[in-house]
Design an enzyme around this catalytic site. Structure first.
Site, mmCIF file in Angstrom:
data_model
loop_
_atom_site.group_PDB
_atom_site.id
_atom_site.type_symbol
_atom_site.label_atom_id
_atom_site.label_comp_id
_atom_site.label_asym_id
_atom_site.label_seq_id
_atom_site.Cartn_x
_atom_site.Cartn_y
_atom_site.Cartn_z
ATOM 1 N N CYS A 154 8.239 -9.342 -20.250
ATOM 2 C CA CYS A 154 9.432 -8.784 -20.217
ATOM 3 C C CYS A 154 9.945 -7.852 -18.964
ATOM 4 O O CYS A 154 11.087 -7.543 -18.918
ATOM 5 C CB CYS A 154 9.680 -7.619 -21.587
ATOM 6 S SG CYS A 154 8.735 -6.465 -21.366
ATOM 7 N N HIS A 176 6.612 -7.605 -1.146
ATOM 8 C CA HIS A 176 5.691 -8.260 -1.858
ATOM 9 C C HIS A 176 5.252 -7.209 -2.889
ATOM 10 O O HIS A 176 4.156 -7.229 -3.463
ATOM 11 C CB HIS A 176 4.532 -8.740 -0.949
ATOM 12 C CG HIS A 176 5.043 -9.773 -0.263
ATOM 13 N ND1 HIS A 176 4.040 -10.030 0.891
ATOM 14 C CD2 HIS A 176 5.737 -10.688 -0.156
ATOM 15 C CE1 HIS A 176 4.377 -11.341 1.732
ATOM 16 N NE2 HIS A 176 5.741 -11.691 1.026
ATOM 17 N N THR A 220 1.368 -8.586 11.692
ATOM 18 C CA THR A 220 1.572 -9.812 10.732
ATOM 19 C C THR A 220 1.364 -11.115 11.310
ATOM 20 O O THR A 220 1.511 -11.547 12.663
ATOM 21 C CB THR A 220 2.936 -9.838 10.078
ATOM 22 O OG1 THR A 220 2.798 -11.170 9.052
ATOM 23 C CG2 THR A 220 3.990 -10.037 10.912
ATOM 24 N N ASP A 266 0.676 -1.308 0.015
ATOM 25 C CA ASP A 266 0.029 -0.094 0.145
ATOM 26 C C ASP A 266 0.828 1.463 0.062
ATOM 27 O O ASP A 266 0.323 2.355 -0.176
ATOM 28 C CB ASP A 266 -0.765 0.164 1.326
ATOM 29 C CG ASP A 266 -0.195 -0.151 2.636
ATOM 30 O OD1 ASP A 266 -0.819 -0.909 3.594
ATOM 31 O OD2 ASP A 266 0.799 0.287 2.756
HETATM 32 C C1 BV8 Z 1 7.688 -17.905 -2.565
HETATM 33 C C2 BV8 Z 1 -0.227 -10.858 -2.627
HETATM 34 C C3 BV8 Z 1 8.530 -19.814 -3.576
HETATM 35 C C4 BV8 Z 1 0.243 -9.373 -2.770
HETATM 36 C C5 BV8 Z 1 0.368 -12.452 -1.269
HETATM 37 C C6 BV8 Z 1 8.521 -21.793 2.700
HETATM 38 C C7 BV8 Z 1 9.508 -21.053 2.252
HETATM 39 C C8 BV8 Z 1 9.112 -20.387 1.097
HETATM 40 C C9 BV8 Z 1 7.684 -20.584 0.425
HETATM 41 C C10 BV8 Z 1 6.719 -21.124 1.330
HETATM 42 C C11 BV8 Z 1 6.996 -21.822 2.607
HETATM 43 N N1 BV8 Z 1 5.981 -22.469 2.822
HETATM 44 C C12 BV8 Z 1 4.937 -22.064 1.837
HETATM 45 C C13 BV8 Z 1 5.390 -21.316 1.076
HETATM 46 C C14 BV8 Z 1 4.605 -20.743 -0.078
HETATM 47 C C15 BV8 Z 1 3.762 -19.478 0.264
HETATM 48 C C16 BV8 Z 1 3.601 -19.398 1.904
HETATM 49 O O1 BV8 Z 1 4.211 -18.674 2.561
HETATM 50 N N2 BV8 Z 1 1.980 -19.841 2.021
HETATM 51 C C17 BV8 Z 1 1.524 -19.812 3.405
HETATM 52 C C18 BV8 Z 1 0.388 -19.213 3.334
HETATM 53 C C19 BV8 Z 1 1.750 -21.084 3.922
HETATM 54 N N3 BV8 Z 1 4.982 -18.562 -0.047
HETATM 55 C C20 BV8 Z 1 4.896 -17.864 -1.133
HETATM 56 O O2 BV8 Z 1 4.385 -18.383 -2.287
HETATM 57 C C21 BV8 Z 1 5.659 -16.953 -1.576
HETATM 58 N N4 BV8 Z 1 6.803 -17.121 -2.627
HETATM 59 O O3 BV8 Z 1 8.032 -18.517 -1.518
HETATM 60 O O4 BV8 Z 1 8.151 -18.321 -3.873
HETATM 61 C C22 BV8 Z 1 9.671 -19.988 -4.497
HETATM 62 C C23 BV8 Z 1 10.920 -20.528 -4.004
HETATM 63 C C24 BV8 Z 1 11.720 -20.634 -5.173
HETATM 64 C C25 BV8 Z 1 11.667 -20.468 -6.447
HETATM 65 C C26 BV8 Z 1 10.467 -19.804 -6.971
HETATM 66 C C27 BV8 Z 1 9.251 -19.638 -5.974
HETATM 67 C C28 BV8 Z 1 5.078 -15.398 -1.983
HETATM 68 C C29 BV8 Z 1 4.251 -14.966 -0.640
HETATM 69 C C30 BV8 Z 1 3.601 -13.578 -1.316
HETATM 70 C C31 BV8 Z 1 2.107 -14.017 -1.391
HETATM 71 N N5 BV8 Z 1 1.348 -12.787 -1.809
HETATM 72 N N6 BV8 Z 1 -0.497 -11.436 -1.857
HETATM 73 C C32 BV8 Z 1 -1.222 -8.755 -2.480
HETATM 74 O O5 BV8 Z 1 -2.084 -8.878 -3.245
HETATM 75 O O6 BV8 Z 1 -1.072 -8.069 -1.311
HETATM 76 S S1 BV8 Z 1 -0.359 -12.911 0.233
HETATM 77 C C33 BV8 Z 1 -0.588 -11.980 1.457
HETATM 78 O O7 BV8 Z 1 0.072 -12.574 2.908
HETATM 79 C C34 BV8 Z 1 -0.049 -10.520 1.350
HETATM 80 O O8 BV8 Z 1 1.344 -10.525 0.519
HETATM 81 C C35 BV8 Z 1 0.403 -10.197 2.799
HETATM 82 O O9 BV8 Z 1 1.248 -9.139 2.886
HETATM 83 C C36 BV8 Z 1 0.992 -11.524 3.350
HETATM 84 C C37 BV8 Z 1 1.132 -11.704 4.770
HETATM 85 O O10 BV8 Z 1 -0.297 -11.594 5.273
HETATM 86 P P1 BV8 Z 1 -0.040 -10.432 6.787
HETATM 87 O O11 BV8 Z 1 0.335 -9.180 6.275
HETATM 88 O O12 BV8 Z 1 0.413 -11.000 7.894
HETATM 89 O O13 BV8 Z 1 -1.766 -10.434 7.045
HETATM 90 P P2 BV8 Z 1 -2.743 -11.242 7.758
HETATM 91 O O14 BV8 Z 1 -3.938 -10.737 7.542
HETATM 92 O O15 BV8 Z 1 -2.348 -12.690 7.530
HETATM 93 O O16 BV8 Z 1 -2.329 -10.726 9.107
HETATM 94 C C38 BV8 Z 1 -2.540 -9.544 9.840
HETATM 95 C C39 BV8 Z 1 -2.409 -9.652 11.330
HETATM 96 O O17 BV8 Z 1 -2.535 -8.195 11.750
HETATM 97 C C40 BV8 Z 1 -3.230 -10.680 12.022
HETATM 98 O O18 BV8 Z 1 -2.532 -11.528 13.038
HETATM 99 C C41 BV8 Z 1 -4.084 -9.563 12.984
HETATM 100 O O19 BV8 Z 1 -4.533 -10.168 14.265
HETATM 101 C C42 BV8 Z 1 -3.294 -8.302 13.326
HETATM 102 N N7 BV8 Z 1 -3.841 -6.810 13.510
HETATM 103 C C43 BV8 Z 1 -5.102 -6.758 12.762
HETATM 104 N N8 BV8 Z 1 -5.409 -5.374 12.943
HETATM 105 C C44 BV8 Z 1 -4.292 -5.005 13.838
HETATM 106 C C45 BV8 Z 1 -3.246 -6.092 13.675
HETATM 107 N N9 BV8 Z 1 -2.171 -5.908 14.452
HETATM 108 C C46 BV8 Z 1 -1.843 -4.769 15.155
HETATM 109 N N10 BV8 Z 1 -2.596 -3.632 15.012
HETATM 110 C C47 BV8 Z 1 -3.919 -3.816 14.169
HETATM 111 N N11 BV8 Z 1 -4.899 -2.670 14.319
HETATM 112 ZN ZN ZN Z 2 6.504 -6.855 -22.182
#
Ligand code: BV8
Ligand code: ZN
Length: 250
Positions: free
Chosen positions: A133, A122, A189, A107
């Site tokens: 490209c 991200h 997070t 954001d």
């Molecule tokens: C990759 C798109 C592999 C952007 C998103 C181990 C190692 C490597 C990868 C993996 C692994 N295990 C699993 C994987 C695969 C995967 C993964 O982690 N999956 C999870 C779900 C199990 N990871 C991937 O695919 C990543 N890529 O590793 O590639 C690779 C390796 C080699 C070669 C090629 C490829 C890519 C990950 C990015 C995914 N993109 N979205 C967008 O549109 O935004 S996912 C999404 O989750 C967003 O990106 C977001 O940023 C991210 C994390 O979420 P959070 O920010 O934590 O948000 P969430 O809602 O979950 O939590 C918010 C928290 O705030 C809550 O706890 C809440 O209580 C709290 N809260 C709320 N209000 C408040 C507050 N806290 C304080 N104050 C408040 N007011």
């Molecule tokens: Zn292009």
């Protein structure tokens, strides 16, 4: 939580004694700005299926559907403003010799609050690039469907989808900051998405004092030296006030 005395003194002491602080932020730090989170009770992934929106395969299968979702999120992000949590981190950056933020958020609110050293793990929803490209393209806000690049590739939001590599420089810088931090903050997070979620563990393993600030417990909580449960927009200003007062009064 009430009043500054809810900040444990050890956190104030560690922050006062530190020269190098690093931070990981997630969607929770932007929640009080009005940006939806993903895995909260009413988060995006509780209503929408990430398989249809946050994977390259989904975009290639239905570019229009994914594009419209990102357009709707861009609109939200253009209407929101940084909140006290973002502004506090920007103020802390001026105070510490070494200070950086690795954010999972797309954001741009940290930069709008004045933070300078921000590693976007991200990507950023304001940017668009060619899916073939990699060329960045400027588009009018009201672009209704994903245009084609001159190379023929589909233009996509410059964000990281599941299964995609994170931008190498951003991740390397974030990893280096985690390894050398004296105090590491994990803020707003759920600590579920890797490899970003690995950073706080690496920081603690390299000797950092690990502080979690989150609305609810996470998988990281047992590993944090201190976990402060509550809103980042309330806790961070309190923490910063406590540090500033201690620094002023000795
Ligand atoms: C990759 C798109 C592999 C952007 C998103 C181990 C190692 C490597 C990868 C993996 C692994 N295990 C699993 C994987 C695969 C995967 C993964 O982690 N999956 C999870 C779900 C199990 N990871 C991937 O695919 C990543 N890529 O590793 O590639 C690779 C390796 C080699 C070669 C090629 C490829 C890519 C990950 C990015 C995914 N993109 N979205 C967008 O549109 O935004 S996912 C999404 O989750 C967003 O990106 C977001 O940023 C991210 C994390 O979420 P959070 O920010 O934590 O948000 P969430 O809602 O979950 O939590 C918010 C928290 O705030 C809550 O706890 C809440 O209580 C709290 N809260 C709320 N209000 C408040 C507050 N806290 C304080 N104050 C408040 N007011
Ligand atoms: Zn292009």
């Amino acid at each position: 939580m009430d009043g500054v005395n809810t900040i444990p003194n050890i956190v104030v002491e560690r922050c006062l004694g530190a020269r190098r602080i690093a931070v990981l932020t997630g969607a929770g730090i932007s929640a009080e700005s009005g940006v939806p989170t993903f895995r909260d009770r009413d988060g995006l992934w509780t209503k929408l299926n990430p398989q249809e929106l946050a994977f390259m395969e989904a975009f290639l299968k239905n570019p229009q559907h994914v594009w419209e979702w990102y357009q709707s999120r861009r609109k939200v992000m253009q209407e929101v403003k940084p909140n006290p949590a973002h502004y506090t981190l920007a103020a802390m950056e001026d105070f510490y010799p070494v200070f950086s933020i690795a954010t999972q958020n797309i954001d741009g609110l940290h930069q709008r609050a004045g933070s300078r050293k921000v590693f976007e793990l991200h990507g950023n929803i304001e940017r668009n690039r060619c899916s073939v490209c990699g060329r960045f393209v400027e588009l009018p806000d009201e672009t209704a469907e994903p245009p084609r690049c001159s190379c023929g590739g589909l233009i996509r939001p410059d964000v990281v989808w599941f299964g995609e590599m994170l931008p190498e420089e951003a991740l390397d810088s974030a990893a280096q900051a985690a390894r050398t931090a004296e105090v590491y903050f994990s803020i707003g997070t759920s600590a579920q998405v890797f490899p970003a979620a690995q950073l706080p563990y690496d920081a603690a393993e390299h000797g950092a004092f690990l502080v979690e600030i989150n609305a609810e417990p996470t998988a990281l909580t047992p590993y944090a030296h201190i976990s402060l449960q509550g809103k980042a927009g309330e806790i961070l200003p309190r923490l910063w006030r406590a540090i500033s007062e201690k620094a002023a009064n000795g």
